[in-house]
Design a protein around this motif. Sequence first.
Motif, PDB file in Angstrom:
ATOM      1  N   PHE A  51       0.855  -1.184   0.000  1.00  0.00           N
ATOM      2  CA  PHE A  51       0.000   0.000   0.000  1.00  0.00           C
ATOM      3  C   PHE A  51       0.893   1.237   0.000  1.00  0.00           C
ATOM      4  N   ARG A  52       0.564   2.169  -0.880  1.00  0.00           N
ATOM      5  CA  ARG A  52       1.252   3.459  -0.859  1.00  0.00           C
ATOM      6  C   ARG A  52       0.304   4.513  -0.293  1.00  0.00           C
ATOM      7  N   PHE A  53       0.757   5.208   0.754  1.00  0.00           N
ATOM      8  CA  PHE A  53      -0.041   6.248   1.383  1.00  0.00           C
ATOM      9  C   PHE A  53       0.280   7.605   0.756  1.00  0.00           C
ATOM     10  N   ILE A  63       3.990  -1.229   3.637  1.00  0.00           N
ATOM     11  CA  ILE A  63       3.310   0.050   3.504  1.00  0.00           C
ATOM     12  C   ILE A  63       4.375   1.110   3.308  1.00  0.00           C
ATOM     13  N   MET A  64       4.094   2.099   2.475  1.00  0.00           N
ATOM     14  CA  MET A  64       5.130   3.044   2.104  1.00  0.00           C
ATOM     15  C   MET A  64       4.515   4.388   1.712  1.00  0.00           C
ATOM     16  N   GLU A 114       2.534   8.162  10.051  1.00  0.00           N
ATOM     17  CA  GLU A 114       2.375   7.483  11.340  1.00  0.00           C
ATOM     18  C   GLU A 114       0.898   7.268  11.682  1.00  0.00           C
ATOM     19  N   ILE A 115       0.071   8.264  11.376  1.00  0.00           N
ATOM     20  CA  ILE A 115      -1.354   8.132  11.660  1.00  0.00           C
ATOM     21  C   ILE A 115      -1.958   6.984  10.857  1.00  0.00           C
ATOM     22  N   MET A 116      -1.599   6.900   9.577  1.00  0.00           N
ATOM     23  CA  MET A 116      -2.139   5.839   8.732  1.00  0.00           C
ATOM     24  C   MET A 116      -1.498   4.492   9.061  1.00  0.00           C
ATOM     25  N   ARG A 117      -0.232   4.544   9.409  1.00  0.00           N
ATOM     26  CA  ARG A 117       0.473   3.292   9.742  1.00  0.00           C
ATOM     27  C   ARG A 117      -0.150   2.605  10.946  1.00  0.00           C
ATOM     28  N   ALA A 118      -0.719   3.384  11.844  1.00  0.00           N
ATOM     29  CA  ALA A 118      -1.339   2.812  13.046  1.00  0.00           C
ATOM     30  C   ALA A 118      -2.487   1.866  12.708  1.00  0.00           C
ATOM     31  N   LYS A 119      -3.042   2.001  11.520  1.00  0.00           N
ATOM     32  CA  LYS A 119      -4.122   1.114  11.093  1.00  0.00           C
ATOM     33  C   LYS A 119      -3.607  -0.271  10.687  1.00  0.00           C
ATOM     34  N   LEU A 120      -2.300  -0.340  10.363  1.00  0.00           N
ATOM     35  CA  LEU A 120      -1.678  -1.609   9.966  1.00  0.00           C
ATOM     36  C   LEU A 120      -0.359  -1.740  10.730  1.00  0.00           C
ATOM     37  N   SER A 158       8.145   1.392   4.864  1.00  0.00           N
ATOM     38  CA  SER A 158       9.265   1.964   4.110  1.00  0.00           C
ATOM     39  C   SER A 158       8.931   3.402   3.754  1.00  0.00           C
ATOM     40  N   ILE A 159       9.887   4.297   4.007  1.00  0.00           N
ATOM     41  CA  ILE A 159       9.646   5.708   3.722  1.00  0.00           C
ATOM     42  C   ILE A 159      10.889   6.410   3.191  1.00  0.00           C
TER      43      ILE A 159
END
Length: 373
Positions: free
Chosen positions: A140-142, A171-172, A192-198, A204-205
């Motif tokens: 997934f790309r945010f 996730i990246m 970080e906010i979106m990463r908390a969901k997964l 990777s950033i």
Amino acid sequence: MDVTTEVTPSEAGTILTVDLSAIVANWQTLRLICGEAECGAVVKADAYGLGLKPVVTALYEAGCKTFFVAHAFEGRAARAIAPDAAIYVLNGMRPDTAPLYADFNLAPVLCSVPEIEDWGQYCAVTGRRTAEGGLLPAAFRFETGLNQLGLKPYDLEHGIHLSHLFDIRLIMTQLAHAKHEATITKQIEKFEIMRAKLPNVPASIAHSGAIFLEANPLYDLVRPGYALYGGNPVPGRPNPMKPVVRLEAQVIQVRILEPGERVGEDQGWVARGPRRISTISAGFADGIPQSLTRSGSGGAVISQGKRCPYIGGVGMDLVAVDTSDSGYVERGDIVELIGPSITIDDFAAAAGISGYEVLTGLGQRCHRKYQKL
């Protein structure tokens, strides 16, 4: 004859030398800097114009196990070289291409709800699995600020709902250039906010520049590209990377100009006195930007250890340089366009473009030499 692959040194106007051992050394340097984070490699755009096959081969043999490409056809080419590597396709999944990803065990970097739905439906309907029997991979790309590709928070909720149909391995997000540190800080906060969901999915950033930030967000996997190929990931500071490319061209004619004579199709350069001018077999078809001959650019070649400025405009196949202050120059001599004295970043600065554009714009008709010491 395919002139892009079979051009010989005697036929070529330009010679591009790629030091594969330097690419490997740069990857190893970055791997040490990154500590516990895995160091992958971005090899999109034909490995930044330097040749996907030789570059992936060298990195894979050195131990690199994760590669990033932009398109599925690049992933297919990388898979032939690296049979057990993780290969992520950054530009997502286009309509009706799901079988290609499954056939070559490529992980699409899903950037939108329609892509997630397409991949999920394909996985559910076909029941296809990896060779090891697991679910087919994806990432997934945010979207955190560039507004190009990626999932917004409301997209992610839908994506998580379908994620049981495939294996989210990464996730990246894509960061802004490292010089925009304030923007990057905001991007990290959104990530970080979106990463908390997964929370249990590897993240990777960091691209080349972000690896060297004071608060470097390394997470689980880094994705260097430009630094691997010798570009400076820390502009304004000494380059920690080894140089990788050398671009040379052949002098094909030398002439003496009288005062007042002009050079080039635009006739913009005028000899202020007697000058010795050398025409080299390189032009914008070989990746030499026309902006290198603008007044005050500082664009030059190295001939016999001397800087010799470009003059008179860059043509498709030819450009002139003023070799009056060099030693004796004659037809057949070789001059350096990029190399020990003129780095990729020097060349880019003189042209007013990025080093990325320099690398990917190097013409395909030059003779290519690969070195691996």
